[in-house]
Design a protein around this motif. Structure first.
Motif, mmCIF file in Angstrom:
data_model
loop_
_atom_site.group_PDB
_atom_site.id
_atom_site.type_symbol
_atom_site.label_atom_id
_atom_site.label_comp_id
_atom_site.label_asym_id
_atom_site.label_seq_id
_atom_site.Cartn_x
_atom_site.Cartn_y
_atom_site.Cartn_z
ATOM 1 N N UNK A 1 10.621 48.796 -4.673
ATOM 2 C CA UNK A 1 11.460 50.145 -4.243
ATOM 3 C C UNK A 1 11.830 49.887 -2.848
ATOM 4 N N UNK A 2 11.896 48.527 -2.545
ATOM 5 C CA UNK A 2 12.363 48.234 -0.892
ATOM 6 C C UNK A 2 11.616 49.055 0.250
ATOM 7 N N UNK A 3 10.406 49.133 0.138
ATOM 8 C CA UNK A 3 9.623 49.741 0.965
ATOM 9 C C UNK A 3 9.111 48.815 2.284
ATOM 10 N N UNK A 4 9.653 47.516 2.391
ATOM 11 C CA UNK A 4 9.466 46.663 3.454
ATOM 12 C C UNK A 4 8.175 45.751 3.064
ATOM 13 N N UNK A 5 7.154 46.052 2.214
ATOM 14 C CA UNK A 5 6.178 45.142 1.926
ATOM 15 C C UNK A 5 6.037 45.064 0.071
ATOM 16 N N UNK A 6 7.413 44.944 -0.174
ATOM 17 C CA UNK A 6 7.435 44.712 -1.729
ATOM 18 C C UNK A 6 7.138 43.417 -2.218
ATOM 19 N N UNK A 7 7.571 42.384 -1.569
ATOM 20 C CA UNK A 7 7.268 40.807 -1.755
ATOM 21 C C UNK A 7 5.672 40.778 -1.913
ATOM 22 N N UNK A 8 5.056 41.175 -0.778
ATOM 23 C CA UNK A 8 3.503 41.090 -0.922
ATOM 24 C C UNK A 8 2.979 41.892 -1.746
ATOM 25 N N UNK A 9 3.456 43.284 -2.183
ATOM 26 C CA UNK A 9 2.736 44.059 -2.998
ATOM 27 C C UNK A 9 2.750 43.260 -4.354
ATOM 28 N N UNK A 10 4.032 42.674 -4.736
ATOM 29 C CA UNK A 10 4.197 42.159 -5.861
ATOM 30 C C UNK A 10 3.450 40.964 -6.242
#
Length: 773
Positions: free
Chosen positions: A166-175
């Protein structure tokens, strides 16, 4: 072996609608339409601890198909719930894989509802583990390894971990972290968007609803509001772009969808079997009871007309297998009359009064043989709808009947129907105004111009009438959000008395809730949902006049003035009663004591029972707005010629005579409107039934306008003049405000006559009973 997933396809499996009650901003139909426009293969509706909106999504799909909008055959509506726990467990979305799984889900939700007060659901992880059979589970972000392992052990190969981008800034890391967690827990990762609304443009409405839920303003809500407008439905291409680092998570949505074999259409309803004695088949027992009553009323040899009516109704009841339903209603009425001391006065009303079977069973007090009522208005094979019988009981003693129903069938098999309370004009102005930070005096002033608490529209002229400029930015913003929130669900409540009864467990069909009143439980589907799923409903209603009549009859018995019931003077031909009514002397008399009714009585001059039927029906917003009242009165008094316009020569010249003869050529009843459409506009039975459903009554606004072109165009095509066709439609359109079926008016007219008879012949008894009621 299943086909490989389509790499271009995506299905949103985490949709909250407005039935999450202030957590979602769009109606289920809006979510469905958006999913179709985006080319999704299906959509998963999962509201917070409820399935109250899923039937609305099904209805929306059917409506789109009726309107000619293409819905792919393989489009799949997936129905489940987002489970929100009270023990700190992160949210889990549960979808039933089978019909058995649906029953486990509804029993799970019932367990949470029954341990909480009305409007709340208290769930624990242990509840889910107890009801986990045949449920597919998506653990939402925030799930721990321990939770995933616990779920996987309880439901092997039926657990997924949801991932959002959801484009929260940490999306890639959270994925990356989510994929690692899924791998460690040995469960698939599945892409979701956790949608709260249909389109990006709906985000401001979501903010307003959040502020309403938190009892604050949008300006003060701060971080309680969403940080962006990304919680909307997205197309497959966008989801694949967002999950480019983990494309299999998008493909997993199709594999998930393929696992689900349950559809709402699989919910099969079975009537309760209790009212049938051992050794009897339901139809045989029904016919036995009816024929006993028929011979008692009409004699050893039945009149030919009565015999034909009974045989016709028996045939249809047997064909549609409705015997259990009629016996269930008869059982409830029998209890009130025979098992209560003193007996409880009751009478069926509505379209059930069209049925001679209902009359002979004692459910209604109007003889269809004498009044030529239309049985197909109550029940027909073409309508493909279950019958709906409304029974009024003394208002002071109705609870005795309600508790009998609960005792007879058990809490797990009986529940009052739900009622979804929607935002109306006043509540919308008040609550949206608070959320936008407007002062209470402003919102009260704007709401004060709305007529009636239940008004479902808020027009620009209302703003002007309150003294505000509709184009002033703050007022325009308020009006915009009021229009958006109007008719969205506000909260769930209980129906006034509509019971749903089942042979099997009701809590495996739909979740059950505690009502605010002790000893009451209700289901979370309302009348429209019940109709859509073809469930049985019997209305156990309360009527104050029945209490008054019961007290009157009791007083008469105690003082030796006679032993009477509602069948008092069935011919209803006492001239003294009509003389009293013609003078407008009707204070206290049922339905005709208002100032408008008292003014109408000397003008209409009722002399026979059918005049009372018209009197009940004509002083209503529908006939008044449809300009039916004055034409009828002028024709009745001989001031205007009664005419029945004719169609083109190739059609029967007097085809409207039989339809409108009893009402001087003016359509006053819903049955006449339906027959007028069939006869003069060549409506099919199915189209006429749509017209019937569109003629909403009481506080609902109908959809009659959608049939305007068909109605007016059909009449003109058959040779009727344009202005006559337009006038007929305007009159029928009036039913959208409030129009009576004739059978309903007949039932009410019966109470008008009985109460008027008491007032005329025993005024002291009637007055005493009225004061004590």
């Amino acid at each position: 072996m299943s086909a490989a997933p389509d790499p271009a396809a995506y299905i949103e499996l985490a949709c909250a609608t407005a039935y999450s009650f202030l957590h979602g901003a769009c109606a289920p139909g809006e979510m469905v339409e958006r999913a179709l426009r985006l080319g999704h293969k299906g959509i998963g509706i999962a509201d917070r601890n409820t399935v109250s909106g899923v039937v609305r999504a099904k209805i929306a799909i059917e409506r789109l198909q009726e309107e000619g909008i293409e819905v792919p055959e393989d489009f799949q509506l997936v129905t489940g719930a987002r489970l929100v726990f009270a023990d700190g467990t992160s949210d889990i979305i549960a979808y039933p894989e089978t019909r058995h799984g649906w029953g486990r889900l509804t029993r799970l939700l019932t367990a949470g509802n029954r341990r909480a007060k009305k409007g709340e659901c208290t769930l624990y992880l242990s509840d889910l583990l107890e009801h986990v059979d045949d449920l597919l589970l998506i653990a939402l972000p925030g799930a721990t390894l321990e939770l995933l392992e616990t779920l996987r052990k309880a439901a092997p190969r039926r657990v997924w971990l949801g991932a959002v981008m959801n484009r929260a800034g940490r999306d890639a890391r959270q994925l990356v972290q989510a994929q690692a967690l899924a791998d460690k827990a040995r469960v698939p990762l599945i892409a979701i968007n956790d949608a709260l609304y249909a389109s990006p443009e709906d985000r401001p409405l979501q903010d307003v609803m959040t502020a309403i839920r938190l009892h604050t303003t949008v300006h003060k809500a701060g971080r309680s509001l969403l940080a962006h407008a990304e919680r909307h439905l997205k197309d497959g291409a966008e989801m694949r772009r967002l999950f480019a680092a983990c494309p299999d998570a998008v493909a997993e949505t199709q594999r998930f969808l393929a696992r689900i074999g349950f559809r709402l259409e699989h919910l099969q309803y079975e009537y309760p079997h209790e009212p049938v004695p051992h050794g009897w088949a339901a139809q045989d027992w029904l016919e036995h009871l009816v024929m006993q009553a028929a011979h008692k009323r009409y004699g050893e040899v039945l009149p030919e007309k009565a015999a034909k009516l009974i045989a016709k109704e028996f045939a249809l009841i047997r064909q549609e297998r409705y015997a259990h339903y009629f016996l269930t209603v008869h059982d409830i009425v029998r209890y009130a009359r025979e098992n209560c001391e003193p007996p409880i006065l009751c009478q069926g009303r509505g379209s059930a009064a069209n049925s001679i079977v209902c009359f002979l069973l004692g459910v209604t007090s109007i003889d269809p043989m004498e009044h030529d009522l239309l049985f197909s208005r109550f029940l027909s094979a073409e309508r493909k709808e279950p019958p709906d019988i409304d029974v009024d009981f003394e208002h002071e003693r109705r609870e005795e009947v309600i508790q009998y129903v609960y005792r007879r069938y058990g809490r797990e098999r009986a529940g009052i129907a739900g009622t979804v309370i929607h935002y109306r004009a006043r509540s919308a102005v008040r609550e949206v105004g608070k959320a936008l930070g407007l002062s209470e005096d402003v919102t009260e002033r704007m709401g004060s111009t709305v007529w009636g608490s239940y008004a479902s529209t808020y027009e620009r002229k209302r703003v002007e009438e309150s003294g505000f400029d509709p184009d002033e930015p703050e007022i325009a913003r308020l009006n915009h959000f009021v229009q958006r929130i109007l008719n969205l669900p506000r909260h769930l409540s209980q129906h006034v008395g509509g019971f749903v009864l089942t042979q099997g467990r009701l809590d495996e069909l739909v979740p059950i809730h505690n009502a605010a009143m002790d000893g009451r439980t209700f289901i979370e589907w309302d009348k429209d949902d019940i109709d859509a799923l073809k469930l049985m409903k019997v209305d156990v209603l309360a009527l104050g006049m029945l209490t008054c009549l019961s007290k009157s009859f009791d007083l008469m018995r105690r003082h030796g003035l006679g032993d009477h019931t509602l069948e008092l003077d069935l011919k209803a031909d006492d001239a003294a009663v009509y003389d009293m009514l013609c003078k407008g002397d009707s204070i206290g008399v049922f339905q005709v004591e208002s100032r408008a009714q008292m003014n109408m009585l000397p003008r209409l001059k009722p002399r026979i029972f059918y005049d009372l039927v018209i009197q009940v029906a004509i002083v209503r917003p529908g006939p008044i707005e449809g300009d039916m009242v004055h034409p009828y009165l002028r024709r009745r008094c001989g001031e205007e010629k009664v005419e029945f316009p004719s169609p083109s020569p190739q059609y029967p010249r007097n085809e409207l005579h039989d339809v409108l003869n009893k009402t001087c050529g003016v359509p006053l009843f819903q049955e006449q409107a339906m027959q007028l459409a069939i006869t003069a506009a060549a409506f099919t039975d199915e189209e006429a039934n749509k017209l019937r459903r569109a003629m909403a009554t009481f506080r609902n606004v109908g959809t009659i306008h959608t049939l305007r072109e068909k109605m007016v165009g059909g009449m003109v095509a058959r040779g009727y003049k344009q202005d006559f066709a337009e006038r007929c439609f305007r009159q029928i359109e009036g039913f959208g405000s409030y129009g009576f079926p004739e059978s309903h008016a007949q039932s009410f007219a019966r109470l008008v006559y009985v109460s008027a008879w008491l007032k005329c012949h025993h005024p002291a008894v009637f007055t005493c009973a009225l004061l004590n009621s």
